[in-house]
Design an enzyme around this catalytic site. Structure first.
Site, PDB file in Angstrom:
ATOM      1  N   ASP A 212      99.815  29.417  75.980  1.00 41.01           N
ATOM      2  CA  ASP A 212     100.920  28.450  75.948  1.00 41.01           C
ATOM      3  C   ASP A 212     102.234  29.222  76.002  1.00 41.01           C
ATOM      4  OD1 ASP A 212     102.159  25.849  75.707  1.00 41.01           O
ATOM      5  OD2 ASP A 212     102.675  26.391  73.658  1.00 41.01           O
ATOM      6  N   SER A 213     103.295  28.497  76.363  1.00 36.52           N
ATOM      7  CA  SER A 213     104.617  29.117  76.390  1.00 36.52           C
ATOM      8  C   SER A 213     105.074  29.497  74.980  1.00 36.52           C
ATOM      9  CB  SER A 213     105.622  28.135  76.992  1.00 36.52           C
ATOM     10  OG  SER A 213     105.670  26.966  76.185  1.00 36.52           O
TER      11      SER A 213
ATOM     12  N   CYS B 136      98.934  24.249  77.937  1.00 36.26           N
ATOM     13  CA  CYS B 136     100.351  23.957  78.165  1.00 36.26           C
ATOM     14  C   CYS B 136     100.413  23.034  79.386  1.00 36.26           C
ATOM     15  CB  CYS B 136     101.088  25.270  78.448  1.00 36.26           C
ATOM     16  SG  CYS B 136     102.804  25.066  78.942  1.00 36.26           S
TER      17      CYS B 136
ATOM     18  N   GLU C  61     109.820  24.269  68.214  1.00 32.55           N
ATOM     19  CA  GLU C  61     109.904  25.736  68.164  1.00 32.55           C
ATOM     20  C   GLU C  61     110.858  26.182  67.053  1.00 32.55           C
ATOM     21  OE1 GLU C  61     108.501  28.411  70.252  1.00 32.55           O
ATOM     22  OE2 GLU C  61     107.040  26.876  70.802  1.00 32.55           O
TER      23      GLU C  61
ATOM     24  N   CYS D 257     102.448  17.041  76.143  1.00 35.08           N
ATOM     25  CA  CYS D 257     102.967  18.380  75.828  1.00 35.08           C
ATOM     26  C   CYS D 257     102.304  18.795  74.527  1.00 35.08           C
ATOM     27  CB  CYS D 257     104.484  18.339  75.658  1.00 35.08           C
ATOM     28  SG  CYS D 257     105.171  19.893  75.052  1.00 35.08           S
TER      29      CYS D 257
ATOM     30  N   HIS E 120     103.115  20.665  72.239  1.00 35.43           N
ATOM     31  CA  HIS E 120     103.965  20.770  71.051  1.00 35.43           C
ATOM     32  C   HIS E 120     104.091  19.425  70.315  1.00 35.43           C
ATOM     33  CE1 HIS E 120     105.343  24.504  72.904  1.00 35.43           C
ATOM     34  NE2 HIS E 120     106.097  24.769  71.856  1.00 35.43           N
TER      35      HIS E 120
HETATM   36  N1  DGL Z   1     103.434  23.223  75.167  1.00 31.20           N
HETATM   37  C1  DGL Z   1     104.085  23.182  76.455  1.00 31.20           C
HETATM   38  C2  DGL Z   1     103.564  21.957  77.223  1.00 31.20           C
HETATM   39  O1  DGL Z   1     102.498  21.446  76.886  1.00 31.20           O
HETATM   40  C3  DGL Z   1     105.565  23.275  76.244  1.00 31.20           C
HETATM   41  C4  DGL Z   1     106.301  23.581  77.447  1.00 31.20           C
HETATM   42  C5  DGL Z   1     107.603  24.308  77.260  1.00 31.20           C
HETATM   43  O2  DGL Z   1     107.562  25.494  76.944  1.00 31.20           O
HETATM   44  O3  DGL Z   1     108.634  23.688  77.520  1.00 31.20           O
HETATM   45  O4  DGL Z   1     104.156  21.504  78.185  1.00 31.20           O
END
Ligand code: DGL
Length: 278
Positions: free
Chosen positions: A12-13, A75, A162, A196, A198
């Site tokens: 993931d990012s 992600c 975050e 997403c 997050h």
């Molecule tokens: N968890 C990522 C997703 O599902 C976040 C993306 C991001 O870094 O903006 O899209």
């Protein structure tokens, strides 16, 4: 993890993919897993196709170097913007026997079974929304059950998670205004995809501002874990290349102490991480 192990890679990012990893570990505890969070370059959601693709390919290559035969892009943004190119163009060249999976298709299959009236809402990053991946995949895989897909980009939600400020007036403000805008566009939505990884961290706030209790909210972790289990059962040739010693390893491109503290909040147990450069 011993050097010759072959963990399942989870990418993931940032921290969001930990909501998926947590469910992988709960359902498939015997498997080895390695998590890579590109925390130094998060968020991906506002970046161009080319940049998300480039960053994601770097992460996948690194996970292959760590011994992975199977990598899950936990992600949505990476799944929307990079998965297909990696599967179709890069894998045949760099690792024809390895596999990379995403999180969009499993969510689409789930919502297609769940919706009663065919009106689906998607909240996601600007990048995922702009890619149109959800409307396209829902059209393709829902067997005609999904009649209308309405999307809302929520560019502030990832930075809120975050930065660990989920339980604040500011967070509530953004969640409320995005959900209000979504349900104004289609008041008939009966199923809402949290597109997403997050967003499950904002679930209390999301529940507060979804207009009716009848709206089903689709969190991806459990769904993707179940689909991974089914995938491994259907593909014994991949499964036999995934080692099973319950090993866990965490890589981050950012500060290790910071990552360890936040990851513990996401997972509910302490972990040790290693800093890497991509
Ligand atoms: N968890 C990522 C997703 O599902 C976040 C993306 C991001 O870094 O903006 O899209």
């Amino acid at each position: 993890m011993p050097a010759n192990d072959h963990p399942i890679g989870v990418f993931d990012s940032g921290y969001g993919g930990l909501t998926v990893l947590k469910e992988f570990v709960a359902l498939l505890p015997e498997y080895d897993f390695i998590y890579l969070g590109d925390n130094a370059r998060t968020p991906y959601g506002t970046r161009s196709f080319d940049v998300v693709y480039e960053y994601t390919l770097e992460a996948v290559t690194r996970l292959f170097d760590e011994g992975c035969h199977l990598v899950v892009l936990a992600c949505n943004t990476a799944s929307a913007k990079a998965l297909r190119t990696i599967q179709q163009r890069d894998l045949p060249r760099i690792a024809p026997h390895k596999r990379v999976l995403g999180v969009i298709r499993p969510s689409v299959e789930e919502v297609a079974e769940m919706t009663k009236n065919g009106h689906v809402g998607v909240v996601a990053t600007s990048g995922t929304v702009a890619s149109e991946s959800y409307p396209i995949e829902l059209e393709k895989w829902s067997g005609g059950r999904v009649k209308q897909t309405t999307q809302e980009a929520c560019p502030m939600w990832v930075p809120i998670v975050e930065s660990n400020v989920m339980d604040t007036d500011g967070a509530n403000f953004f969640v409320q205004s995005n959900l209000c805008s979504l349900f104004k566009k289609d008041p008939l939505i009966d199923s809402l995809i949290l597109g997403c990884t997050h967003y499950p961290l904002l679930i209390d706030s999301i529940r507060k501002y979804v207009p009716s209790e009848g709206v089903r909210i689709i969190e991806q972790g459990k769904i993707v874990a179940r689909k991974l289990q089914e995938y491994l059962q259907r593909h014994p040739e991949i499964d036999e290349n995934c080692t099973k010693t319950s090993g866990r390893k965490f890589l981050t491109t950012e500060d290790v102490c910071f990552f360890e503290a936040r990851a513990e909040q996401f997972l509910g147990y302490p972990i040790q991480a290693e800093k890497i450069e991509l």
